[in-house]
Design an enzyme around this catalytic site. Structure first.
Site, PDB file in Angstrom:
ATOM      1  N   PRO A 175       0.827  -1.215   0.000  1.00  0.00           N
ATOM      2  CA  PRO A 175       0.000   0.000   0.000  1.00  0.00           C
ATOM      3  C   PRO A 175       0.857   1.259   0.000  1.00  0.00           C
ATOM      4  O   PRO A 175       1.904   1.330   0.641  1.00  0.00           O
ATOM      5  CB  PRO A 175      -0.809  -0.120   1.304  1.00  0.00           C
ATOM      6  N   THR A 205       2.479   2.691  -2.527  1.00  0.00           N
ATOM      7  CA  THR A 205       3.649   2.755  -3.399  1.00  0.00           C
ATOM      8  C   THR A 205       3.371   3.450  -4.728  1.00  0.00           C
ATOM      9  O   THR A 205       4.307   3.669  -5.496  1.00  0.00           O
ATOM     10  CB  THR A 205       4.180   1.340  -3.667  1.00  0.00           C
ATOM     11  N   GLU A 263      16.250   2.256  26.953  1.00  0.00           N
ATOM     12  CA  GLU A 263      16.672   2.754  25.643  1.00  0.00           C
ATOM     13  C   GLU A 263      18.200   2.815  25.548  1.00  0.00           C
ATOM     14  O   GLU A 263      18.764   2.596  24.468  1.00  0.00           O
ATOM     15  CB  GLU A 263      16.076   4.141  25.386  1.00  0.00           C
ATOM     16  N   HIS A 315      19.403  -0.583  24.417  1.00  0.00           N
ATOM     17  CA  HIS A 315      19.315  -0.741  22.958  1.00  0.00           C
ATOM     18  C   HIS A 315      20.479  -0.030  22.273  1.00  0.00           C
ATOM     19  O   HIS A 315      21.099  -0.577  21.341  1.00  0.00           O
ATOM     20  CB  HIS A 315      17.991  -0.155  22.446  1.00  0.00           C
TER      21      HIS A 315
END
Length: 711
Positions: free
Chosen positions: A269, A271, A490, A493
């Site tokens: 969707p 594109t 965070e 990560h």
């Protein structure tokens, strides 16, 4: 000389208007109606005139209204009276119910009959002059006989018997039916578009089997062209070839080439599949029919197939032409798949479409374009050559394509000197054309919100953040303890991504709440790659588990903030075992079933299912232990980044280089400065790496977040 030229031009226009099949046409072509203030005939004028005429005949007829008398008055005053009885010309018995008395011309001259001899508009009336009910015919005849018993039979008054039908009485008897028909007409036919509205009109109740396709021709030109389509060079080239075939067929037919029967646009969707079809409508110099697949679906049996026949009938009348069906999977789903009851009406519609595309009478120059983002559910008979000769893939654009798309959407924007389409393309990997258009619009709205005269690079970066993480929650109240947990989550990560060789380079890490549930997230910039190794996937899992591992190392307990991380690694690990054959015990097998051929059954035994679950748990457990070991070794870096996040809330790649040094395996991502936010596409974690239900896509940004709660 000029006058003759103008007359010649006007003659050409009039001749073109006469020869134009779309002029003055209220059907699908949407032809233009003639202008002017002249009288236009309307069928309702006929109804009004008929009604007025009938009323006039009833109330203004050139006849007198007879005086109503009783039967007894007639017998006493006329029949028994020897003088007056000679004034009667005739008696007419109507329908054996009432009698009409007509006076002779001599009697009308007498003064006593002045009240009955006149008409509505003057002059002498020819009668009837008196009228009365006779009751029962047999009784009336006996009374007449008794009143004339003393007279000779020659002097008896003669009665005429007639049967007469009154149109007013008949109209009253049909009035309820007329009212019902009129209500039905106005409620169901007029409000739904009329009986003869044509396809694309209102689609009245008698027009339900007509096609709803919208026709674009030389009178209804679409302004979108191929110049408005960027980032789809390969797909645009194939579509342009079809348009060129219609414009210059001899170029191909002299070499023995045939025009393609159809082209299927396939892609995710947003594109640009529908945009590409609009460009075809704008470029092609032939009629262009546009319709959605859902327009063929109705609750009535046979309507879908009828609309398909009507669509191709209209297309053949205007061939050569192009038909575009958007979202064709609404009617093109594979027949007979699954255990549920099949939709016979949808299958009948599909069967009719197959026949029209490549049947015994499909030799006309009608090209079918269709678009779908679910090619896996389409019927194999629809996909074969001869129907859709070309299947054109419309994928998400690469960095060059994104740059071209940005240039298209930035044309009508007032930009600052620091805005660079190339940098924006680098910062938005995985963005589709619709998302890029949304970013450009959001940037303009953000600049206007701050009363700026130009859109700056900062506005675009804020717009990307808005697209990725949602709306910033400035007023969200978070306790200091929760904020500290989010910061270390965070930071975990960020540290894992910094020191793992195959992890994607970090772009940004923030603990600013955004969206519905995200309390913070980290963004990574993946490479433009399509194949992944086991080492790369293992590093990705370790990086994703960095938040949960950091919480356990620092606080000795875990929270619900790793919900999305756990979903990501669970799908990824199952994909490694069951889809990509990356497990030694399960082996080089793949149970990937995109077409749902297995239905509700599993293609493996219960023992194999237990083995798969056990191997998945082992993969995740090994990755988690490896992650904890990595964070323990770099605990100082973890503390440093977490404290800086608590202070600044947002850190970029340059900040991490300043705090913990350069990345050991780093390839510079892009020119980033601590004062600018480098943002990239947020996709679900399964889109960044292989998963059991999506193909490998390296053009996405890995985004890990800290969710609020398990729900």
């Amino acid at each position: 000389m000029n006058l003759n030229a103008e007359e010649s031009k006007e003659t050409k226009k009039e001749k073109a208007a006469r020869n134009n099949p779309f002029q003055n046409n209220g059907g699908i072509g949407g032809g233009k109606k003639p202008k002017g203030n002249g009288f236009k005939f309307n069928i309702y004028w006929v109804y009004i005139l008929l009604f007025v005429g009938l009323i006039g005949m009833q109330f203004f007829a050139m006849k007198s209204n007879p005086n109503e008398i009783t039967q007894q008055d007639f017998i006493v005053n006329f029949v028994s009276d020897s003088l007056k009885r000679h004034d009667i010309d005739k008696i007419v018995i109507v329908n054996q119910k009432f009698a009409e008395v007509y006076l002779s011309a001599t009697a009308l001259k007498k003064p006593e009959y002045n009240d009955v001899k006149g008409t509505n508009f003057g002059g002498d009336s020819k009668g009837p002059h008196y009228r009365f009910n006779i009751g029962t015919l047999q009784v009336f005849e006996e009374k007449m006989k008794d009143a004339q018993a003393k007279m000779s039979p020659k002097e008896w008054l003669k009665c005429q018997y007639v049967d007469r039908t009154d149109w007013a009485d008949g109209l009253l008897s049909w009035l309820p039916m007329i009212i019902m028909v009129a209500l039905f007409y106005f409620l169901f036919i007029r409000r739904s578009g009329g009986v003869g509205g044509g396809a694309g009109g209102g689609g009245g109740i008698f027009n339900i089997g007509r096609s709803k396709a919208q026709l674009f021709d030389k009178d209804d030109r679409v302004t979108t062209t191929f110049n408005d389509v960027a980032g789809l060079d390969e797909a645009k080239e194939e579509i342009m070839e079809i348009v060129d075939f219609l414009k210059n067929p001899k170029k191909y037919t002299k070499l023995g080439g045939k025009i393609p029967k159809g082209a299927l646009l396939i892609g995710p969707p947003g594109t640009g599949k529908t945009l590409l079809a609009k460009a075809v409508a704008g470029e092609a110099q032939v009629p262009f029919f546009s319709i959605s697949g859902s327009d063929f679906v109705e609750m009535f049996v046979g309507v879908g197939a009828s609309r398909v026949r009507d669509l191709f009938r209209q297309a053949k009348e205007k061939s050569p032409c192009i038909i575009f069906i958007d979202e064709i999977d609404a009617i093109g789903r594979a027949r007979g798949k699954g255990m549920m009851q099949n939709n016979d009406e949808r299958e009948n519609t599909l069967n009719q479409l197959l026949v029209e595309m490549d049947g015994f009478s499909s030799d006309t120059a009608v090209i079918l374009l269709a678009a779908t983002n679910r090619p896996d559910v389409l019927d194999s008979a629809l996909m074969r050559p001869g129907r859709f000769d070309r299947q054109i893939s419309v994928d998400k654009p690469d960095v060059k394509g994104r740059e071209a798309i940005f240039k298209v959407h930035l044309k009508n924007k007032t930009l600052g000197p620091d805005v660079d389409a190339a940098k924006l393309a680098l910062q938005t990997p995985g963005f589709a054309g619709a998302e890029i258009a949304n970013v450009c619009n959001e940037a303009a709205l953000i600049a206007a919100r701050h009363n700026k005269e130009r859109i700056e690079m900062k506005d675009f970066q804020d717009a990307v953040d808005r697209t990725i993480g949602g709306l910033e929650k400035k007023n969200k109240i978070i306790s200091p303890e929760e904020k500290r947990i989010v910061a270390y989550h965070e930071a975990g990560h960020a540290v894992c991504g910094w020191f793992l060789e195959h992890a994607d380079p970090l772009v940004k890490v923030t603990i600013v709440p955004r969206g519905v549930a995200a309390l913070g997230y980290a963004q990574y910039l993946p490479k433009e790659q399509y194949l992944y190794t086991v080492e790369q996937l293992n590093d990705t899992m370790c990086m994703t588990l960095g938040g949960r591992a950091a919480e356990e190392i620092i606080f000795g307990k875990i929270s619900t903030g790793a919900q999305s991380d756990l979903q990501h690694i669970t799908k990824l690990s199952y994909s490694m075992v069951t889809v990509y054959g990356m497990n030694a015990k399960v082996g080089n097998v793949s149970f990937y079933d995109p077409n749902n051929e297995y239905g509700f059954t599993k293609p493996y035994s219960d023992h194999t299912a237990e083995l798969i679950d056990e191997e998945v748990r082992q993969i995740i457990a090994k990755s988690y232990e490896r992650t904890k070991q990595l964070l323990t070794e770099h605990k100082v870096a973890l503390e440093t980044i977490a404290q800086e996040l608590l202070s600044k809330e947002v850190l970029f790649q340059a900040d991490l280089e300043r705090l913990i040094g350069k990345r050991p395996y780093d390839i510079p991502t892009e020119e980033a400065t601590p004062t600018t936010e480098i943002a990239a596409t947020e996709e679900t974690p399964t889109d960044n790496t292989p998963s059991i239900d999506s193909s490998t896509d390296g053009n996405t940004t890995t985004t890990t977040d800290t969710t609020q709660n398990p729900a």
